[in-house]
Design a protein around this motif. Sequence first.
Motif, PDB file in Angstrom:
ATOM      1  N   ARG A  85       0.791  -1.058   0.015  1.00 57.54           N
ATOM      2  CA  ARG A  85      -0.016   0.108  -0.059  1.00 57.54           C
ATOM      3  C   ARG A  85       0.804   1.371  -0.070  1.00 57.54           C
ATOM      4  O   ARG A  85       0.290   2.241  -0.402  1.00 57.54           O
ATOM      5  N   ALA A  86       2.098   1.282   0.583  1.00 60.23           N
ATOM      6  CA  ALA A  86       2.964   2.268   0.450  1.00 60.23           C
ATOM      7  C   ALA A  86       4.491   1.675   0.306  1.00 60.23           C
ATOM      8  O   ALA A  86       4.704   0.844   1.281  1.00 60.23           O
ATOM      9  N   GLY A 105      16.174  11.877  13.145  1.00 60.23           N
ATOM     10  CA  GLY A 105      15.632  12.341  11.997  1.00 60.23           C
ATOM     11  C   GLY A 105      16.416  11.718  10.774  1.00 60.23           C
ATOM     12  O   GLY A 105      16.236  12.054   9.589  1.00 60.23           O
ATOM     13  N   ALA A 106      17.123  10.616  11.111  1.00 60.92           N
ATOM     14  CA  ALA A 106      17.672   9.704   9.790  1.00 60.92           C
ATOM     15  C   ALA A 106      16.584   9.234   8.921  1.00 60.92           C
ATOM     16  O   ALA A 106      15.449   9.050   9.519  1.00 60.92           O
ATOM     17  N   GLN A 107      16.978   9.041   7.872  1.00 63.49           N
ATOM     18  CA  GLN A 107      16.090   8.592   6.733  1.00 63.49           C
ATOM     19  C   GLN A 107      16.124   6.908   6.930  1.00 63.49           C
ATOM     20  O   GLN A 107      16.941   6.400   7.315  1.00 63.49           O
ATOM     21  N   VAL A 108      14.579   6.601   6.848  1.00 59.89           N
ATOM     22  CA  VAL A 108      14.467   5.060   6.934  1.00 59.89           C
ATOM     23  C   VAL A 108      13.547   4.781   5.805  1.00 59.89           C
ATOM     24  O   VAL A 108      12.875   5.523   5.204  1.00 59.89           O
ATOM     25  N   VAL A 109      13.315   3.465   5.495  1.00 61.98           N
ATOM     26  CA  VAL A 109      12.454   2.987   4.353  1.00 61.98           C
ATOM     27  C   VAL A 109      11.433   2.341   5.157  1.00 61.98           C
ATOM     28  O   VAL A 109      11.084   1.755   5.934  1.00 61.98           O
ATOM     29  N   PHE A 110      10.340   2.961   4.706  1.00 63.45           N
ATOM     30  CA  PHE A 110       8.921   2.804   5.143  1.00 63.45           C
ATOM     31  C   PHE A 110       8.143   1.844   4.153  1.00 63.45           C
ATOM     32  O   PHE A 110       7.921   2.371   3.185  1.00 63.45           O
ATOM     33  N   ILE A 111       7.504   0.756   4.725  1.00 60.63           N
ATOM     34  CA  ILE A 111       6.711   0.028   3.894  1.00 60.63           C
ATOM     35  C   ILE A 111       5.206  -0.425   4.413  1.00 60.63           C
ATOM     36  O   ILE A 111       5.416  -0.852   5.905  1.00 60.63           O
ATOM     37  N   GLU A 112       4.058  -0.258   4.021  1.00 64.83           N
ATOM     38  CA  GLU A 112       2.847  -0.502   4.375  1.00 64.83           C
ATOM     39  C   GLU A 112       2.474  -1.689   3.467  1.00 64.83           C
ATOM     40  O   GLU A 112       2.016  -1.419   2.328  1.00 64.83           O
ATOM     41  N   ARG A 113       1.926  -2.767   4.245  1.00 68.82           N
ATOM     42  CA  ARG A 113       1.484  -4.086   3.599  1.00 68.82           C
ATOM     43  C   ARG A 113       0.223  -4.557   4.245  1.00 68.82           C
ATOM     44  O   ARG A 113       0.260  -4.447   5.459  1.00 68.82           O
ATOM     45  N   LEU A 114      -0.748  -4.871   3.301  1.00 63.41           N
ATOM     46  CA  LEU A 114      -1.800  -5.802   3.886  1.00 63.41           C
ATOM     47  C   LEU A 114      -1.642  -7.232   3.469  1.00 63.41           C
ATOM     48  O   LEU A 114      -1.400  -7.412   2.197  1.00 63.41           O
ATOM     49  N   ARG A 115      -1.542  -7.908   4.504  1.00 66.52           N
ATOM     50  CA  ARG A 115      -1.227  -9.369   4.385  1.00 66.52           C
ATOM     51  C   ARG A 115      -2.455 -10.267   4.248  1.00 66.52           C
ATOM     52  O   ARG A 115      -3.429 -10.176   5.068  1.00 66.52           O
ATOM     53  N   TYR A 116      -2.630 -11.015   3.142  1.00 61.33           N
ATOM     54  CA  TYR A 116      -3.910 -11.782   3.018  1.00 61.33           C
ATOM     55  C   TYR A 116      -3.374 -13.480   2.877  1.00 61.33           C
ATOM     56  O   TYR A 116      -2.464 -13.613   2.546  1.00 61.33           O
ATOM     57  N   SER A 123      -3.624  -9.247   8.357  1.00 59.56           N
ATOM     58  CA  SER A 123      -2.891  -8.334   9.032  1.00 59.56           C
ATOM     59  C   SER A 123      -2.455  -7.251   8.251  1.00 59.56           C
ATOM     60  O   SER A 123      -2.090  -7.254   7.043  1.00 59.56           O
ATOM     61  N   LEU A 124      -2.263  -5.795   8.910  1.00 58.81           N
ATOM     62  CA  LEU A 124      -1.746  -4.649   8.499  1.00 58.81           C
ATOM     63  C   LEU A 124      -0.502  -4.426   9.132  1.00 58.81           C
ATOM     64  O   LEU A 124      -0.306  -4.409  10.215  1.00 58.81           O
ATOM     65  N   ASP A 125       0.530  -4.350   8.255  1.00 59.03           N
ATOM     66  CA  ASP A 125       1.933  -4.455   8.841  1.00 59.03           C
ATOM     67  C   ASP A 125       2.736  -3.101   8.125  1.00 59.03           C
ATOM     68  O   ASP A 125       2.663  -2.726   7.190  1.00 59.03           O
ATOM     69  N   LEU A 126       2.867  -2.426   9.338  1.00 52.89           N
ATOM     70  CA  LEU A 126       4.248  -1.253   8.879  1.00 52.89           C
ATOM     71  C   LEU A 126       5.285  -1.530   9.438  1.00 52.89           C
ATOM     72  O   LEU A 126       5.729  -1.875  10.592  1.00 52.89           O
ATOM     73  N   THR A 127       6.183  -1.368   8.529  1.00 44.49           N
ATOM     74  CA  THR A 127       7.534  -1.652   8.825  1.00 44.49           C
ATOM     75  C   THR A 127       8.527  -0.495   8.352  1.00 44.49           C
ATOM     76  O   THR A 127       8.505   0.179   7.321  1.00 44.49           O
ATOM     77  N   TYR A 128       9.308  -0.548   9.410  1.00 47.00           N
ATOM     78  CA  TYR A 128      10.569   0.735   9.198  1.00 47.00           C
ATOM     79  C   TYR A 128      11.964  -0.204   9.005  1.00 47.00           C
ATOM     80  O   TYR A 128      12.119  -0.990   9.966  1.00 47.00           O
ATOM     81  N   GLU A 205       8.668  -3.497  13.211  1.00 43.17           N
ATOM     82  CA  GLU A 205       7.368  -3.412  12.623  1.00 43.17           C
ATOM     83  C   GLU A 205       6.296  -3.317  13.769  1.00 43.17           C
ATOM     84  O   GLU A 205       6.771  -3.756  14.766  1.00 43.17           O
ATOM     85  N   TYR A 206       4.946  -2.642  13.157  1.00 43.08           N
ATOM     86  CA  TYR A 206       4.009  -2.564  14.168  1.00 43.08           C
ATOM     87  C   TYR A 206       2.855  -3.171  13.278  1.00 43.08           C
ATOM     88  O   TYR A 206       2.626  -2.777  12.121  1.00 43.08           O
ATOM     89  N   ILE A 207       2.537  -4.509  13.649  1.00 41.92           N
ATOM     90  CA  ILE A 207       1.679  -5.332  12.880  1.00 41.92           C
ATOM     91  C   ILE A 207       0.311  -5.589  13.703  1.00 41.92           C
ATOM     92  O   ILE A 207       0.327  -5.700  14.964  1.00 41.92           O
ATOM     93  N   ARG A 208      -1.034  -5.005  12.930  1.00 39.90           N
ATOM     94  CA  ARG A 208      -2.106  -5.256  13.424  1.00 39.90           C
ATOM     95  C   ARG A 208      -2.834  -6.343  12.901  1.00 39.90           C
ATOM     96  O   ARG A 208      -2.890  -6.374  11.794  1.00 39.90           O
ATOM     97  N   MET A 209      -2.927  -7.294  13.771  1.00 44.02           N
ATOM     98  CA  MET A 209      -3.678  -8.589  13.103  1.00 44.02           C
ATOM     99  C   MET A 209      -5.129  -8.683  13.550  1.00 44.02           C
ATOM    100  O   MET A 209      -5.578  -8.526  14.807  1.00 44.02           O
ATOM    101  N   ARG A 210      -5.896  -9.295  12.963  1.00 43.90           N
ATOM    102  CA  ARG A 210      -7.418  -9.564  13.204  1.00 43.90           C
ATOM    103  C   ARG A 210      -7.487 -10.472  14.396  1.00 43.90           C
ATOM    104  O   ARG A 210      -7.141 -11.792  14.194  1.00 43.90           O
ATOM    105  N   GLY A 211      -8.052 -10.111  15.401  1.00 44.09           N
ATOM    106  CA  GLY A 211      -8.165 -10.880  16.570  1.00 44.09           C
ATOM    107  C   GLY A 211      -9.162 -12.048  16.592  1.00 44.09           C
ATOM    108  O   GLY A 211      -9.022 -13.156  17.287  1.00 44.09           O
ATOM    109  N   ASP A 212      -9.851 -12.172  15.648  1.00 44.68           N
ATOM    110  CA  ASP A 212     -11.178 -12.863  15.161  1.00 44.68           C
ATOM    111  C   ASP A 212     -10.599 -14.227  14.528  1.00 44.68           C
ATOM    112  O   ASP A 212     -11.330 -15.096  14.247  1.00 44.68           O
ATOM    113  N   ARG A 213      -9.311 -13.751  13.912  1.00 42.29           N
ATOM    114  CA  ARG A 213      -8.796 -14.914  13.030  1.00 42.29           C
ATOM    115  C   ARG A 213      -7.530 -15.565  13.348  1.00 42.29           C
ATOM    116  O   ARG A 213      -7.030 -16.325  12.868  1.00 42.29           O
ATOM    117  N   ILE A 214      -6.890 -14.953  14.151  1.00 41.89           N
ATOM    118  CA  ILE A 214      -5.462 -15.305  14.821  1.00 41.89           C
ATOM    119  C   ILE A 214      -5.159 -15.595  16.017  1.00 41.89           C
ATOM    120  O   ILE A 214      -5.762 -14.800  16.936  1.00 41.89           O
TER     121      ILE A 214
END
Length: 224
Positions: A85-86, A105-116, A123-128, A205-214
């Motif tokens: 997603r980003a 303030g250092a630069q990082v690479v940010f990735i947002e992924r929706l995992r199916y 899960s919705l994963d925010l990765t630095y 990583e900050y990972i939000r997982m569905r509590g009804d499925r995991i």
Amino acid sequence: MLRHQIYEGTYDDALPAEGELAAEFFVSRNTIREALAVLKSEGLIDRGTKVGTHVAARKYDHGLDALVGLKETFKDYGDVRNEVRAVQRLSAPPAVARKLALEPGAQVVFIERLRYLADLPLSLDLTYLTPDIGEQVIEHPLESNDIFALIERVSGRRLGGAGLALEAVSADPHSAATLQVPAGSALLMAERLTSLDDGTPVDLEYIRMRGDRITMRGNLIRDT
């Protein structure tokens, strides 16, 4: 008890007949019907005349005993795919810079992924990622690869370990819409800081997982 047994995979598909359940739990058939009505409203079962009662949803076990990516974790359940997603280069927020041992303030690479898992958003994963690793990781297709495997490939090193914090949170509007759950639903939120085998932190990583499925599971050993 029925809800727990459905989550545990006790019933492969169909639940026993009402009379059998009533005998098992020493209750009336009316009580069984009321319980099944609750489970149907929760989306866990489907019911119909002449077809009986069937499991509509199940939970998937996510282990806590090994450092593996989601694709490795759920390999026995089906194919895991990623909706990227980003992908951005940005200045690290203070907490992120501190955890990744970077200058403020250092630069990082940010990735947002929706995992199916198949067509189910899990899960919705925010990765630095630290910039040296992150720039190489995003040169590879992120839709079909776990980031852990890519980190090891581009760095030439094994991952060593990770610190994990797990808590329950309510789904904010963005997470709820993305994971296709009602706003305010229970999510499992994991903060995971992963390091190379030499102890260098590379992935937060900050990972939000569905509590009804995991369900998170692990084996604990008492030190003597």
